[in-house]
Design a protein around this motif. Structure first.
Motif, short mmCIF file in Angstrom:
data_model
loop_
_atom_site.label_atom_id
_atom_site.label_comp_id
_atom_site.label_asym_id
_atom_site.label_seq_id
_atom_site.Cartn_x
_atom_site.Cartn_y
_atom_site.Cartn_z
N GLU A 1 5.43 5.31 2.69
CA GLU A 1 5.48 4.59 4.14
C GLU A 1 5.20 2.85 3.87
OE1 GLU A 1 6.70 5.59 6.78
OE2 GLU A 1 7.00 7.72 6.39
N GLY A 2 6.01 2.25 3.17
CA GLY A 2 5.72 0.85 3.02
C GLY A 2 5.45 0.05 4.06
N ALA A 3 5.76 0.35 5.40
CA ALA A 3 5.87 -0.29 6.35
C ALA A 3 4.33 -0.56 6.89
CB ALA A 3 6.56 0.26 7.58
N TYR A 4 3.52 0.49 6.41
CA TYR A 4 1.86 0.16 6.55
C TYR A 4 1.08 -0.90 6.03
CZ TYR A 4 1.44 4.91 8.80
OH TYR A 4 1.74 5.91 9.88
N MET A 5 2.03 -1.64 5.02
CA MET A 5 1.18 -2.65 4.24
C MET A 5 1.86 -4.03 4.74
SD MET A 5 -0.63 -1.41 2.20
CE MET A 5 -1.00 -2.77 1.03
N ILE A 6 2.82 -4.33 5.64
CA ILE A 6 3.19 -5.29 6.14
C ILE A 6 2.27 -6.09 6.83
CG2 ILE A 6 5.07 -6.35 7.59
CD1 ILE A 6 6.90 -4.15 6.95
N GLY A 7 1.57 -5.54 7.62
CA GLY A 7 0.65 -6.57 8.38
C GLY A 7 -0.69 -6.77 7.78
N VAL A 8 -0.96 -6.19 6.52
CA VAL A 8 -2.23 -6.13 6.01
C VAL A 8 -2.64 -7.46 5.38
CG1 VAL A 8 -3.26 -5.27 3.71
CG2 VAL A 8 -2.12 -3.82 5.16
N PRO A 9 -3.86 -8.09 5.71
CA PRO A 9 -4.25 -9.45 5.12
C PRO A 9 -3.62 -9.80 3.80
CG PRO A 9 -5.91 -8.55 6.51
CD PRO A 9 -5.00 -7.44 6.33
N LEU A 10 -3.48 -10.82 3.37
CA LEU A 10 -2.75 -11.32 1.98
C LEU A 10 -3.88 -10.78 0.92
CD1 LEU A 10 -0.79 -12.49 0.07
CD2 LEU A 10 -1.87 -14.96 0.81
N ALA A 11 -5.30 -10.87 1.11
CA ALA A 11 -6.22 -10.82 -0.03
C ALA A 11 -6.19 -9.29 -0.24
CB ALA A 11 -7.67 -11.08 0.56
N PHE A 12 -5.96 -8.47 0.79
CA PHE A 12 -6.13 -7.10 0.46
C PHE A 12 -4.93 -6.72 -0.27
CE2 PHE A 12 -9.39 -6.38 3.60
CZ PHE A 12 -9.93 -5.24 3.10
N GLN A 13 -3.61 -7.35 0.00
CA GLN A 13 -2.60 -7.07 -0.51
C GLN A 13 -2.51 -7.58 -2.16
OE1 GLN A 13 0.54 -9.17 1.47
NE2 GLN A 13 0.74 -7.58 3.11
N LEU A 14 -3.10 -8.68 -2.46
CA LEU A 14 -3.23 -9.09 -3.84
C LEU A 14 -4.31 -8.22 -4.65
CD1 LEU A 14 -3.76 -12.85 -3.16
CD2 LEU A 14 -1.63 -11.81 -4.10
N HIS A 15 -5.24 -7.63 -3.95
CA HIS A 15 -6.17 -6.63 -4.66
C HIS A 15 -5.37 -5.33 -4.90
CE1 HIS A 15 -9.84 -4.65 -5.44
NE2 HIS A 15 -9.73 -3.81 -4.86
N VAL A 16 -4.56 -4.92 -3.81
CA VAL A 16 -3.87 -3.51 -4.39
C VAL A 16 -2.97 -3.90 -5.51
CG1 VAL A 16 -2.25 -2.22 -3.13
CG2 VAL A 16 -4.22 -2.73 -2.14
N LEU A 17 -2.08 -4.94 -5.29
CA LEU A 17 -1.10 -5.21 -6.41
C LEU A 17 -1.56 -5.33 -7.59
CD1 LEU A 17 1.40 -7.52 -4.20
CD2 LEU A 17 1.94 -5.09 -4.78
N SER A 18 -2.95 -6.24 -7.80
CA SER A 18 -3.29 -6.46 -8.99
C SER A 18 -3.96 -5.33 -9.64
CB SER A 18 -4.44 -7.52 -8.96
OG SER A 18 -5.37 -7.43 -7.81
N GLY A 19 -4.33 -4.39 -8.59
CA GLY A 19 -4.94 -3.13 -9.33
C GLY A 19 -3.90 -2.16 -9.82
N PHE A 20 -2.70 -2.11 -9.16
CA PHE A 20 -1.67 -1.49 -9.67
C PHE A 20 -1.12 -1.69 -11.10
CE2 PHE A 20 -0.98 0.79 -5.66
CZ PHE A 20 -0.66 2.04 -6.21
#
Length: 226
Positions: A172-191
């Motif tokens: 369910e990728g839609a849950y990540m659309i409104g997430v703050p950018l810093a959290f998004q970067l943390h998640v993507l760099s973690g993967f």
């Protein structure tokens, strides 16, 4: 399309690379399955940085597992209110995050600043150290900055649900659309670090010397000079 790639395709690519890459490397490069320690070049900074990093990273990982894998309804059922959980995540997670960051900073500085250690380092070593340092930093920044600027944001109502949807193969990728950018970067760099894992010295974390368990003897050899 970009959201579909970032929050569905990219995570699965990273996880697949993590699994397949480990299998491939184990079958083809067992002699390279090592930490390639540089302790004999410099010991003090390595000891301090490694100690701090390992003391901090275990509680940090545990916090991530609870925060991502355990629905908040379960913690509420155990009597842990959202406020209690938030305070534990900010202060407890913040403390161990600082310890982890301090250790990772020392290890990264050591690898880049000491000429003898840098010469022994491969490009992947330098990249991994830098990426790990960034992951820890951006994770700390995410929690601190968001708690100040967006106190209403609850990652357990967005990131955690998205993460669990990946695990059950109903993304369910839609849950990540409104997430703050810093959290998004943390998640993507973690993967990303998981995708790189099989091809770097990080594989040494799986090298537990189980073959020594249960041995009733240790063989010593003495070198004889001619």
């Amino acid at each position: 399309m970009a959201n579909q790639f970032l929050w569905v395709i990219f995570p699965y690519l990273c996880m697949a690379t993590f699994v397949v890459g480990h299998i491939f490397r184990y079958r083809n490069d067992q002699f390279g399955w090592t930490a390639k320690s540089s302790e004999f070049i410099e010991k003090k900074q390595l000891m301090i940085g490694s100690l701090l990093f390992h003391i901090g990273i275990m509680p940090v990982i545990a916090g991530h597992v609870v925060g991502l894998a355990v629905p908040k309804e379960w913690t509420q059922a155990l009597g842990v209110s959202d406020h209690m959980y938030h305070m534990g995540a900010v202060w407890g997670g913040g403390f161990f995050g600082v310890v982890t960051f301090a250790g990772m900073f020392i290890l990264t500085y050591r690898r880049f600043a000491l000429k003898s250690v840098r010469k022994l380092s491969s490009a992947s070593d330098l990249i991994v150290n830098s990426l790990l340092l960034f992951i820890v930093f951006i994770g700390m920044y995410s929690v601190i900055a968001t708690s100040i600027t967006q106190p209403e944001f609850d990652y357990r109502s967005s990131i955690s649900i998205w993460f669990r949807s990946l695990l059950i193969f109903r993304p369910e990728g839609a849950y990540m659309i409104g997430v703050p950018l810093a959290f998004q970067l943390h998640v993507l760099s973690g993967f990303l670090i998981f995708a790189m894992w099989p091809f770097t010295r990080l594989v040494h974390v799986w090298s537990v010397p189980l073959n020594y368990v249960g041995r009733s003897y240790i063989l010593y050899r003495r070198h004889r000079e001619n």
